[in-house]
Motif scaffolding. Structure first.
Motif, short mmCIF file in Angstrom:
data_model
loop_
_atom_site.label_atom_id
_atom_site.label_comp_id
_atom_site.label_asym_id
_atom_site.label_seq_id
_atom_site.Cartn_x
_atom_site.Cartn_y
_atom_site.Cartn_z
N ARG A 403 0.89 -1.10 0.34
CA ARG A 403 -0.50 -0.17 0.14
C ARG A 403 1.06 0.98 -0.16
O ARG A 403 2.00 1.10 0.46
CB ARG A 403 -0.40 -0.24 1.54
CG ARG A 403 -1.71 -1.27 1.13
CD ARG A 403 -3.15 -1.02 -0.01
NE ARG A 403 -3.62 -2.12 1.29
CZ ARG A 403 -5.34 -2.59 0.20
NH1 ARG A 403 -4.71 -2.32 -0.93
NH2 ARG A 403 -5.84 -3.66 0.44
N LYS A 404 0.10 2.18 -0.97
CA LYS A 404 1.27 3.60 0.27
C LYS A 404 0.39 4.44 0.98
O LYS A 404 -1.24 4.37 1.37
CB LYS A 404 0.52 4.62 -1.77
CG LYS A 404 1.64 3.35 -2.71
CD LYS A 404 1.39 5.05 -3.91
CE LYS A 404 2.82 4.77 -4.92
NZ LYS A 404 2.35 5.12 -6.19
N ALA A 405 1.27 4.88 1.60
CA ALA A 405 0.14 5.56 3.27
C ALA A 405 1.09 7.39 2.94
O ALA A 405 2.49 7.73 2.44
CB ALA A 405 0.69 4.88 4.21
N VAL A 406 0.25 8.04 2.85
CA VAL A 406 0.68 9.51 3.50
C VAL A 406 1.27 9.15 4.75
O VAL A 406 0.56 9.06 5.96
CB VAL A 406 -0.50 10.54 3.55
CG1 VAL A 406 0.16 11.92 3.40
CG2 VAL A 406 -1.52 10.24 1.92
N ASP A 407 2.70 10.15 4.70
CA ASP A 407 3.21 10.11 5.98
C ASP A 407 3.72 11.36 6.84
O ASP A 407 5.34 11.68 5.91
CB ASP A 407 4.26 8.47 5.68
CG ASP A 407 5.59 8.91 6.95
OD1 ASP A 407 4.95 9.14 7.79
OD2 ASP A 407 6.51 7.82 7.15
N ASN A 408 3.54 12.04 7.03
CA ASN A 408 3.65 12.82 7.51
C ASN A 408 3.91 13.15 9.32
O ASN A 408 3.54 14.37 10.24
CB ASN A 408 2.65 14.35 6.91
CG ASN A 408 2.88 15.03 6.26
OD1 ASN A 408 3.80 15.17 5.43
ND2 ASN A 408 1.37 14.99 4.98
N ALA A 409 4.33 12.30 9.64
CA ALA A 409 3.79 11.61 11.56
C ALA A 409 4.84 12.98 11.64
O ALA A 409 4.48 13.13 12.75
CB ALA A 409 4.33 10.37 11.33
N ASP A 410 6.27 12.91 10.83
CA ASP A 410 7.25 13.73 11.90
C ASP A 410 6.69 14.70 12.05
O ASP A 410 6.95 15.45 14.02
CB ASP A 410 8.30 13.28 11.05
CG ASP A 410 9.39 12.12 11.15
OD1 ASP A 410 9.02 11.15 12.47
OD2 ASP A 410 10.08 12.19 10.35
N VAL A 411 6.35 15.46 11.50
CA VAL A 411 5.57 17.19 11.27
C VAL A 411 4.19 17.00 12.43
O VAL A 411 3.91 18.17 13.72
CB VAL A 411 4.95 17.37 10.30
CG1 VAL A 411 4.12 19.03 10.48
CG2 VAL A 411 5.96 17.85 9.30
N LEU A 412 3.40 15.74 12.69
CA LEU A 412 2.40 15.91 13.38
C LEU A 412 2.20 15.63 14.93
O LEU A 412 1.67 15.75 15.30
CB LEU A 412 1.42 14.79 12.29
CG LEU A 412 1.09 15.54 11.55
CD1 LEU A 412 -0.21 14.08 10.94
CD2 LEU A 412 0.41 16.52 11.43
N GLU A 413 3.82 14.72 15.02
CA GLU A 413 4.39 14.39 17.10
C GLU A 413 3.60 15.72 16.98
O GLU A 413 3.44 15.73 18.40
CB GLU A 413 5.87 13.79 16.23
CG GLU A 413 5.56 12.97 15.92
CD GLU A 413 4.50 11.58 16.60
OE1 GLU A 413 4.50 11.99 17.93
OE2 GLU A 413 5.01 9.69 15.95
N ILE A 414 4.17 17.19 16.62
CA ILE A 414 3.85 18.28 17.98
C ILE A 414 2.73 18.47 17.84
O ILE A 414 2.36 19.50 19.05
CB ILE A 414 4.54 20.03 17.13
CG1 ILE A 414 4.97 20.11 17.82
CG2 ILE A 414 3.44 20.20 15.98
CD1 ILE A 414 5.81 21.54 17.74
N LEU A 415 1.00 17.40 17.58
CA LEU A 415 -0.09 18.32 17.46
C LEU A 415 -0.28 17.73 19.12
O LEU A 415 -1.33 18.22 19.60
CB LEU A 415 -0.87 18.13 16.49
CG LEU A 415 -0.42 19.00 15.22
CD1 LEU A 415 -1.41 18.54 14.51
CD2 LEU A 415 -0.29 20.48 15.96
N PHE A 416 0.34 17.00 19.75
CA PHE A 416 -0.06 16.49 20.89
C PHE A 416 -0.40 17.51 21.56
O PHE A 416 0.00 18.21 22.13
CB PHE A 416 1.38 15.05 21.92
CG PHE A 416 0.34 14.72 22.48
CD1 PHE A 416 -0.91 13.81 22.75
CD2 PHE A 416 0.94 15.31 24.33
CE1 PHE A 416 -1.05 13.47 23.75
CE2 PHE A 416 0.67 14.64 25.06
CZ PHE A 416 0.11 13.37 24.76
N PRO A 417 -1.72 17.31 22.37
CA PRO A 417 -2.67 18.81 22.53
C PRO A 417 -2.43 18.10 24.54
O PRO A 417 -3.88 18.07 25.09
CB PRO A 417 -4.34 18.21 22.59
CG PRO A 417 -4.23 16.69 22.50
CD PRO A 417 -2.62 16.16 21.66
N GLY A 418 -1.44 17.37 25.22
CA GLY A 418 -1.19 17.43 26.10
C GLY A 418 0.33 18.40 27.35
O GLY A 418 0.99 19.15 26.18
#
Length: 436
Positions: A403-418
């Motif tokens: 499969r092909k998966a969109v991978d912006n996980a490195d960027v989205l780590e900063i969105l943790f709301p805690g």
């Protein structure tokens, strides 16, 4: 002196249509000059035993002659359904009838019809906001001529955008269709909406949540005035939308089978299949449909913190069927209006009163674009077709398919709301404390 050009297809002046009785007793109208729809000049004659019969004969021949040499003539001869003095409410009613016919022909989705209706008319729902801006209420009592001016339309849409850019965008869509149709009917030479910009496309309308606002939003959800049984899904749902940027109706359609990696604790970043939408059609209960609102299904790599949150949520839900939805309301499919209702209750009279689910989507897009400098990566994250080939990586799913998966996980780590680094899931602590 040059003759004044006659209007194509028009009836000649009445003073030229005066039958004359001949010596043989018959009445005649001889070769009255007029102009056909094609622009050429023709002459029509009539004859009859009486003056009335002569006029009727001439009229019949006139109808035939004025269409000579013109394919478009019948369209030009159509009388417009509306006049500039008619109320916009009548136009909106007509527009909705047209859309209903499109649904019946399979040219429009029933969900889109419902969206149009909600944008134009007020509803009797107890959850409906009395302050909601509706086209019918705002413009319905004005005439077509009063509304159909670029300055008026532009001012109206700017005012709506100050309250809700997404609603202004929907009103822009409907008004563009309405005035486009009225222009084709002949009420306008050029649609007054042609130069009116869509407020949602104008710079400055997108508003993302900063770190403090994200944490505040989660705190508001946690301390929600709603009953736990009615809003237990709201916290994990909020985190899922914030960590992916998907539409709320698409998040409601997540099934456990769409994210099998949650069962493997060795997987730090689960892959999620975004492939459905929850809708509610008129007279029906909400249900999940196996396609997205727009675009093809796609796969997303989740940031580590969201993987942990959804894994904790699954442990608490303990589903027995992989096809079950991740988010339910009292064991049933959640109405697509319910998250909006819950969010309005949560943020009421707070500093986040402006926040809608679209702002979480904006937050993801802003973060990805800002960190990578590539708007197409954000488009890919949101499921837009123009970014479908960006930010992808290959992986092998549980069935052995590549499969092909969109991978912006490195960027989205900063969105943790805690306040922590996300290693201890918010859900695991809070929901267990509530005994849910």
């Amino acid at each position: 002196m040059a003759q004044v050009a006659l209007e194509p297809g028009a009836y000649p002046p009445k003073h030229k249509l005066q039958p004359v009785q001949g010596t043989d007793g018959l009445w005649r109208l001889s070769e009255v000059r007029h102009r056909a729809y094609s622009g050429v000049y023709v002459r029509t004659s009539g004859i009859g035993a009486t003056k009335r019969e002569c006029q009727a004969d001439w009229d019949a021949k006139f109808e035939k002659n004025r269409y000579k040499g013109s394919v478009i003539a019948y369209a030009l001869d159509d009388e417009p359904q509306f006049s500039l003095s008619d109320r916009m409410s009548a136009v909106f009613d007509w527009f909705m009838l047209e859309q209903e016919q499109r649904v019946a022909k399979g040219k429009l989705k029933a969900q889109s019809l419902r969206d149009y209706r909600n944008a134009i008319y007020r509803t009797d729902s107890t959850r409906a906001s009395a302050s909601a801006i509706k086209l019918g209420s705002e413009l319905g009592n004005l005439s077509i001529g009063e509304v159909g001016k670029p300055r008026v339309l532009n001012g109206y849409l700017k005012a709506v955008a100050r309250h809700s850019p997404s609603m202004a965008a929907r009103h822009h869509l409907i008004l563009s269709a309405v005035f486009g149709a009225l222009t084709l009917e002949g009420l306008f030479d050029d649609s007054p909406m042609r130069l009116v910009p869509n407020p949602y496309d104008v710079g400055g309308q997108q508003r993302a949540l900063n770190g403090n606002e994200r944490a505040q939003l989660v705190s508001l959800v946690v301390s929600s005035p709603l009953k736990p049984k009615d809003s237990a899904y709201l916290l994990p749902f909020t985190l899922a939308v914030l960590g992916t940027g998907v539409r709320p109706s698409e998040a409601l359609a997540f099934r456990w089978s769409d994210c099998p990696d949650l069962d493997d604790v060795a997987v730090d970043r689960a892959v999620l299949h975004v492939c459905g939408t929850v809708v509610r059609l008129d007279g029906q209960k909400p249900f999940r449909q196996d396609h997205r609102k727009r675009g093809a299904s796609y796969f997303l790599v989740l940031p580590t913190w969201l993987t942990r949150e959804l894994r904790a949520w699954k442990q608490l839900c303990a589903p027995t069927d992989p096809a079950d939805l991740m988010f339910k309301h009292r064991g049933k499919v959640i109405d697509p209006d319910n998250p909006g209702y819950c969010l309005s209750r949560v943020r009421k009279d707070t500093g986040l009163a402006w926040v809608n689910w679209g702002n979480l989507r904006d937050t993801v897009a802003t973060e990805v674009t800002g960190k990578t400098g590539d708007s197409k990566r954000a488009s890919a994250q949101l499921g837009h077709s123009e970014g479908s080939s960006m930010a992808t990586r290959h992986y092998i799913d549980r069935n052995g398919y590549v499969r092909k998966a969109v991978d912006n996980a490195d960027v989205l780590e900063i969105l943790f709301p805690g306040q922590t680094d996300g290693k201890v899931p918010i859900l695991a602590v809070l929901l267990r404390a509530d005994g849910l």
